[in-house]
Design an enzyme around this catalytic site. Structure first.
Site, PDB file in Angstrom:
ATOM      1  N   PRO A   1       0.812  -1.225   0.000  1.00 34.08           N
ATOM      2  CA  PRO A   1       0.000   0.000   0.000  1.00 34.08           C
ATOM      3  C   PRO A   1       0.841   1.269   0.000  1.00 34.08           C
ATOM      4  O   PRO A   1       2.048   1.240   0.241  1.00 34.08           O
ATOM      5  CB  PRO A   1      -0.819  -0.135   1.283  1.00 34.08           C
ATOM      6  CG  PRO A   1       0.006  -0.986   2.174  1.00 34.08           C
ATOM      7  CD  PRO A   1       0.728  -1.941   1.286  1.00 34.08           C
TER       8      PRO A   1
ATOM      9  N   THR B   1       6.072   4.866   4.536  1.00 30.95           N
ATOM     10  CA  THR B   1       6.047   4.634   5.981  1.00 30.95           C
ATOM     11  C   THR B   1       6.096   3.134   6.228  1.00 30.95           C
ATOM     12  O   THR B   1       5.999   2.332   5.298  1.00 30.95           O
ATOM     13  CB  THR B   1       4.758   5.210   6.612  1.00 30.95           C
ATOM     14  OG1 THR B   1       3.645   4.431   6.170  1.00 30.95           O
ATOM     15  CG2 THR B   1       4.555   6.670   6.238  1.00 30.95           C
ATOM     16  N   ASP B   2       6.219   2.754   7.489  1.00 31.31           N
ATOM     17  CA  ASP B   2       6.263   1.324   7.803  1.00 31.31           C
ATOM     18  C   ASP B   2       4.973   0.623   7.401  1.00 31.31           C
ATOM     19  O   ASP B   2       4.996  -0.544   6.991  1.00 31.31           O
ATOM     20  CB  ASP B   2       6.516   1.123   9.304  1.00 31.31           C
ATOM     21  CG  ASP B   2       7.933   1.497   9.705  1.00 31.31           C
ATOM     22  OD1 ASP B   2       8.811   1.508   8.811  1.00 31.31           O
ATOM     23  OD2 ASP B   2       8.164   1.780  10.901  1.00 31.31           O
ATOM     24  N   CYS B   3       3.841   1.314   7.544  1.00 40.37           N
ATOM     25  CA  CYS B   3       2.565   0.688   7.199  1.00 40.37           C
ATOM     26  C   CYS B   3       2.156   0.937   5.747  1.00 40.37           C
ATOM     27  O   CYS B   3       1.326   0.214   5.199  1.00 40.37           O
ATOM     28  CB  CYS B   3       1.461   1.153   8.148  1.00 40.37           C
ATOM     29  SG  CYS B   3       1.389   2.939   8.378  1.00 40.37           S
ATOM     30  N   TYR B   4       2.737   1.981   5.142  1.00 37.36           N
ATOM     31  CA  TYR B   4       2.481   2.281   3.736  1.00 37.36           C
ATOM     32  C   TYR B   4       3.837   2.433   3.035  1.00 37.36           C
ATOM     33  O   TYR B   4       4.292   3.547   2.759  1.00 37.36           O
ATOM     34  CB  TYR B   4       1.669   3.578   3.585  1.00 37.36           C
ATOM     35  CG  TYR B   4       0.290   3.529   4.190  1.00 37.36           C
ATOM     36  CD1 TYR B   4      -0.678   2.656   3.696  1.00 37.36           C
ATOM     37  CD2 TYR B   4      -0.061   4.383   5.237  1.00 37.36           C
ATOM     38  CE1 TYR B   4      -1.955   2.624   4.237  1.00 37.36           C
ATOM     39  CE2 TYR B   4      -1.338   4.360   5.785  1.00 37.36           C
ATOM     40  CZ  TYR B   4      -2.275   3.475   5.286  1.00 37.36           C
ATOM     41  OH  TYR B   4      -3.531   3.446   5.825  1.00 37.36           O
TER      42      TYR B   4
END
Length: 388
Positions: A70, A130-133
């Site tokens: 993502p 980012t770590d999540c995206y």
């Protein structure tokens, strides 16, 4: 006024039984030549309105969906037009008047129209990751059937009235009211006159938050009062504001809309705009509502304003009958007039909405909440000019 009263429920029952009389606002205005408000209130149950004109304060939220891995989109373009991504990871807002950096004639309105038409649009986005995206870049084509939502969300539509425009200077002006020739050589105006939605319910008795609206060919909703909502403008003897007054914030599912009623436009040396079809079905609850929906173009006045002077001062009052005639008398001269909105399309919209009401395809429900009774517009105060 008199004693004729009908409830929303009674009118809906008449619609369900096939006994209701539904007319367009133009048809109702014709009745004003021979009928009284009491007679119209007894005879007519619903009046449909319509307008099709430039509504710059329009745009669309879109959720693209997540790729894998993502991305949290930060710098986004659609066919090269910048769109605002500071909403969420893959949500964006496309403003109708945003323009392509290399082509001022192409902008957000064109993107919205293309998507509604079912055309492919090129998406490019960049992010810091980012770590999540973790994804930092993406380039792909989107289509209305491959995105999650396309929600038309227009902050200010369906102006209740708008001044006509002329130009006193010795140079041509290029404005949101079109091209204004020098020395009062022309007058431009924008209205559907007796068909205009908020002129048929000037005090918004039947239109409020939650009211259904014909928006771009689909059934949308009134989300709130529009920006620059103004109830304090002077009115004429028929209760019609003499210039730009009330407005509506409208929302609807753009996937259901039609490019017949959402069209991109461009005003020479001014910029991109979007033409939007808007209409309401107004129940004739009593004689007062009958009186309102019987309004005729000769009863509707607006202010003729000079766009060549700061503040656009009003020069005179003029009726829409005169404006629609093709010329007006101004300072002893015959001056050409021209519309910026389409009366023909407004008439077709009102007739389309009439058929939807009769077929039960357009709900007739009272608003969940009223819009403000008192509101005025204030200008921006410049406390400190950084150029100084």
């Amino acid at each position: 006024m008199g004693e004729v009263k009908k409830s929303w429920e009674e009118i809906n029952q008449r619609l369900a039984s096939g006994k209701a009389v539904v007319l367009t606002a133009e048809e109702t205005a014709e009745l004003a030549k021979t009928e009284t408000p009491e007679q119209v209130a007894k005879k007519v149950d619903v009046v449909t309105t319509g307008t099709f004109g430039a509504m710059c304060s329009s745009g669309m939220f879109i959720n693209f969906g997540h790729p894998e891995p993502p991305i949290r989109m930060e710098h986004i373009t659609l066919d090269g037009v910048p769109v605002f991504g500071g909403v969420a990871a893959v949500d964006a807002y496309i403003g109708a008047t945003e323009t392509h950096p290399d082509d001022g004639r192409f902008g957000g309105a064109h993107i919205i129209e293309k998507l509604i038409r079912g055309e492919e649009v090129y998406l490019e986005a960049h992010a810091k990751g980012t770590d999540c995206y973790p994804r930092k870049d993406i380039a792909t084509y989107i289509h209305k059937d491959r995105v999650n939502e396309m929600i038309l969300t227009n902050p200010r539509n369906a102006y209740q009235n708008y001044p006509a425009a002329t130009n006193s200077t010795h140079r041509t002006l290029h404005t949101y009211m079109g091209t204004l020739l020098p020395s009062f050589m022309n007058v431009n105006y924008s209205t559907s006159g007796c068909l205009s939605p908020l002129l048929n319910d000037p005090y918004l008795r039947t239109i409020g938050i939650g009211s259904p609206v014909f928006l771009g060919g689909a059934v949308g909703s009134v989300a709130w009062n529009g920006t620059q909502f103004n109830t304090e403008k002077p009115v004429n003897d028929h209760g019609i504001p003499l210039s730009n007054a009330r407005t509506l914030m409208l929302v609807g599912n753009a996937k259901e809309m039609s490019a017949d009623w959402i069209r991109a436009g461009y005003y020479e040396k001014y910029g991109v705009t979007m033409y939007v079809g808007v209409g309401f079905a107004i129940p004739v609850l009593d004689e007062d509502m009958a009186y309102r929906v019987m309004i005729r173009n000769e009863d509707i006045e607006t202010s003729l304003c000079d766009y060549g002077v700061d503040g656009h001062p009003a020069l005179m009052r003029v009726t829409y009958r005169d404006l629609m005639s093709g010329s007006i008398e101004f300072r002893g001269k015959k001056v050409r007039t021209a519309p910026l909105s389409s009366y023909r399309r407004a008439r077709l919209l009102a007739e389309t909405l009439k058929q939807m009401v009769l077929k039960g395809e357009f709900p007739l429900i009272p608003p969940a909440r009223p819009l403000p009774e008192h509101s005025r517009v204030q200008g921006l105060q410049i406390i400190r000019d950084r150029r100084a």
